[in-house]
Structures are given as structure tokens and as C-alpha cells.
Design an enzyme around this catalytic site. Sequence first.
Site, PDB file in Angstrom:
ATOM      1  CG  PHE A   1      28.101 -14.162  55.702  1.00 23.80           C
ATOM      2  CD1 PHE A   1      28.491 -13.353  56.752  1.00 23.80           C
ATOM      3  CD2 PHE A   1      27.435 -15.346  55.980  1.00 23.80           C
ATOM      4  CE1 PHE A   1      28.221 -13.707  58.059  1.00 23.80           C
ATOM      5  CE2 PHE A   1      27.158 -15.707  57.287  1.00 23.80           C
ATOM      6  CZ  PHE A   1      27.557 -14.887  58.328  1.00 23.80           C
TER       7      PHE A   1
ATOM      8  CE1 TYR B   1      20.951 -12.852  61.782  1.00 21.65           C
ATOM      9  CE2 TYR B   1      19.402 -14.557  61.134  1.00 21.65           C
ATOM     10  CZ  TYR B   1      20.687 -14.067  61.161  1.00 21.65           C
ATOM     11  OH  TYR B   1      21.701 -14.767  60.581  1.00 21.65           O
ATOM     12  CE  LYS B   2      23.037 -10.754  59.320  1.00 20.68           C
ATOM     13  NZ  LYS B   2      23.591 -11.389  58.122  1.00 20.68           N
TER      14      LYS B   2
ATOM     15  CG  ASP C   1      22.856 -12.726  51.168  1.00 17.70           C
ATOM     16  OD1 ASP C   1      22.077 -11.989  51.813  1.00 17.70           O
ATOM     17  OD2 ASP C   1      23.373 -13.754  51.655  1.00 17.70           O
TER      18      ASP C   1
ATOM     19  NE  ARG D   1      30.190  -6.755  61.526  1.00 19.59           N
ATOM     20  CZ  ARG D   1      29.291  -7.656  61.119  1.00 19.59           C
ATOM     21  NH1 ARG D   1      29.097  -7.880  59.843  1.00 19.59           N
ATOM     22  NH2 ARG D   1      28.600  -8.354  61.980  1.00 19.59           N
TER      23      ARG D   1
HETATM   24  C1  LIG Z   1      23.958 -12.700  58.224  1.00 21.18           C
HETATM   25  C2  LIG Z   1      24.187 -13.306  56.882  1.00 21.18           C
HETATM   26  C3  LIG Z   1      23.753 -14.594  56.604  1.00 21.18           C
HETATM   27  C4  LIG Z   1      23.127 -15.419  57.690  1.00 21.18           C
HETATM   28  O1  LIG Z   1      22.679 -16.653  57.274  1.00 21.18           O
HETATM   29  P1  LIG Z   1      21.832 -17.540  58.280  1.00 21.18           P
HETATM   30  O2  LIG Z   1      21.370 -18.651  57.445  1.00 21.18           O
HETATM   31  O3  LIG Z   1      20.745 -16.687  58.846  1.00 21.18           O
HETATM   32  O4  LIG Z   1      22.720 -17.967  59.386  1.00 21.18           O
HETATM   33  C5  LIG Z   1      23.939 -15.075  55.316  1.00 21.18           C
HETATM   34  N1  LIG Z   1      24.538 -14.323  54.366  1.00 21.18           N
HETATM   35  C6  LIG Z   1      24.973 -13.076  54.627  1.00 21.18           C
HETATM   36  C7  LIG Z   1      25.618 -12.277  53.547  1.00 21.18           C
HETATM   37  C8  LIG Z   1      24.828 -12.538  55.897  1.00 21.18           C
HETATM   38  O5  LIG Z   1      25.278 -11.318  56.160  1.00 21.18           O
END
Ligand SMILES: *Cc1c(COP(=O)(O)O)cnc(C)c1O
Length: 432
Positions: free
Chosen positions: A129, A223-224, A198, A391
Site C-alpha cells: 500500500f 475502519y476496515k 501491516d 476489488r
Molecule cells: C488502508 C491501509 C492503510 C491506511 O492508512 P491510513 O493511515 O488509515 O490512511 C495503510 N496501509 C495499508 C496496507 C492499508 O491497506
Amino acid sequence: MITLADCQQRDATDPLRTLRDQFTLPAGVIYLDGNSLGVLPNTAAARVAQVVTQEWGQGLIRSWNTAGWFNMPQRMGDKIAPLIGAGPGEVVATDTTSINLYKVLSAALHMAAQDAPGRKTLLSERSNFPTDLYMAEALCQERGFTLKLVEPEEIAASLNADVAVLMLTHVNYRTGAMHDMAAVSAAAHAAGALVVWDLAHSAGAVPVALKTAGANFAVGCGYKYLNGGPGAPAFVWVNPQHAERFWQPLAGWWGHATPFDFTPDYRPAPGINRYLCGTQPILSMAALECGLDTFAAAAPQGDMRALRSKSLALTDCFMDLVDERCSGFGLGLATPREHAQRGSQVSLTRDNAPASSGGSGAFAIMQALIARGVIGDFRAGDGQRHLDILRFGFTPLYIGFEDVWHAVEHLRQVLETREWTRPEFNQKHSVT
Ligand SMILES: *Cc1c(COP(=O)(O)O)cnc(C)c1O
């Protein structure tokens, strides 16, 4: 061939079916984007209203003590811990995933600099990401490390004597491919590197065993799959073996051993508490707690097995139905079919056509699906190795097999009628 009746039958005998009643979902929507923003728990609106009107409105500053506001990061952390194979008192909910990643990466690079000063590489995956890569890039520049990005199949061979830290996302956000956390952590350690995970697409989606795997650091998202609401606090875990070795760089007063002594010098709190920085968003914490509480019945004591087997059954069913009903439309599968190698989402690719003839059409196909109430999302490819992706996230807490059937049927219709070529489905928005 899988029939609609088969799917209805599977719902009728699904022991997790009633978990869906914990959530408020809009009528006419099949929500396959819980991997990006989870749904609304029934309890959240009233709970947040109560925090606003009573705890804030009436309790005012007293609520830091009387309503338990001050300990919310630890209380949420203890609810997250069993879902990720961590112990009580080892996790705090706080800040964002990006910010927590900065803290743990910084600590990991410090640790490496002390224990193995010759090592100068931070290794990660090219399709990680972006925020993870940006944070890593910034820290590498600051600390004199080099960020090396490789493809997943190149990780093992890239773990050489120069690698200080391996930073990976457990389940890839694009493809849904899942690393073997224990095996990869062991390989990293054998090569003398620390490992940072992560868990953004893992926590609440797949079983995670951080401690058993011997991981060093982990962060994840609220939030996921945890259904904590938009911008919910994220979480951070550090292996207790070295949680106290360093200050994290954002050494704010909430991470102080005695914040209300207001001393001019910093003295870090014991354990994971030093990974807090400043005052927490209490309204968001309250909403997050409602999301976390939906796992009490679904994953008793953090046991994710029932949710995992339903998640795999849902994603198997989706893949099989796409095979059976959507062939001949140029769709491909970016997600591994092997159970052990996938998370809780399925990503479809579409053959790339020249941009002049609309490219892959994947963006517009998703827009057409959303207009029909089937909400997934689109992730652009790089025009080379990584293709455009459609997705679909499958959250076993509230998705059923009949939803899967209808989602695929809508997809088939959108492709067969070429509905996606309509101009209104080809307009880009600022958030995809
Ligand atoms: C969704 C996601 C994030 C989100 O980071 P925020 O700081 O909440 O914007 C970070 N890393 C991964 C791998 C994600 O899927």
C-alpha cells in the site's frame, strides 16, 4: 454448476447467519467493500450520541475519569489483541495506520542500527500500500537507509546480509494475496532482519498469530474489517520482548509514564503505552468500540476459525460463479485460489485494451455495478505488471451466499449488455 437455490440453501444452514443482524445496511445494497470501509454497527449511532450528549454535554471534563475516556486506547487494544494473536496490555488503539507505521518503523530502524549497524536496507514489496512505502521512503532518507522494493516471490532471495528490516502487509490490498506470516518472519529472523507487519487487511478478516509467528512489530486499521467507522483509530503492537527498548519518535505526553506530573522531561510509559502520542478522538474511539464488540459473538476469545471458514467459502463461491457465468469477457483472477494464500477479498483483472478504446474498462464496470447497488471498488494498474483491478471484499460477518450470487449476476449483466460503456460510468471521482 452453482444455482441460486444452492446459495440460498447455504445461507439457511449458515451458523453465522444471524451475525448480520448486528449491522445497519442500506436496503438494495450488496456491500463488498468492507475491506475499505466497514459497515455501521446497530449500536454505534446511539453510543456516539450518548458520548456527545451525556459524557461530553453533561460530564464535561470529568468524563476523562468517570466515563473511562482516558483508558480507551488500552481498552480497545485489549479487544483487538485476541484477534491478532497478541496478549492483554500489548496493543493500543491510536492515531492512524500511517502514523503508527512511522513509529514502529522508526523503532525498528533504531534497533537495527544498534544491533546490526552494517545493515542499511529496508526491504518491502513493490505493490505494498503506497502510504506504507511513502513512510518507509521518508524514514530511510532521514536515517540513511535504502528502501528496496521487490515482487513477493523475490522476498526470500532478497533477505541478504544488508537487510535491517522487512516491512510487509500481510494481505495485499490489491490482489488479496496473503503471506505466510510465520514462515516469512522466520526467514527474516534467520537472515538477521526484523519484521514489521501491516494488518490493515487482516485484523478481523483472517486469523493472525503475531506472537506465535515471532513478529517484531505490527500496525493495523480500525475502519476496515473492524467496522470502527470512517477514520477510526488504528492500532499498534510491539513484541513485549523489545517494546521498552526505545522511545518512539512521536514521544508525546500520552506516552509519558506520568503525564499528569507535567514534568519538563520525557520518561516513557512502560510497554506499548509509550506508543501513544497525544489526546485521542473519543467520539471515534466510542464508534470503534461498537465495531469491536461485534466480534464478541463472532470470534469468541479471538477464535477466528468460524469466520475464516465462511470467508473462504464465500470467496470460493464468488470465484466459481465468475468462472461459470462470466467467461468470455476478458476477466482474470488476481487472487490466489490456494486457501492459505488469500485473505478475504477477490480481485478480478480485465484484459487491457489501448487507452483509446477505453483501457481495461475495469473502472467503468465497477461504476456500473455500484449504480446497480453492488459496491466494490477499483484500483488502477500501472500499465505493466500490475493490471487494473476490480476489488470485492467479503466480510463473513454480514455477507451471505445469496449476496454472492446476485453480485456475480449483476457483473454478468453489466458485461453482457456492455452497460459499462455508458458515459456516466466513465467519469472519475476524487475517491475511487
Ligand atoms: C488502508 C491501509 C492503510 C491506511 O492508512 P491510513 O493511515 O488509515 O490512511 C495503510 N496501509 C495499508 C496496507 C492499508 O491497506
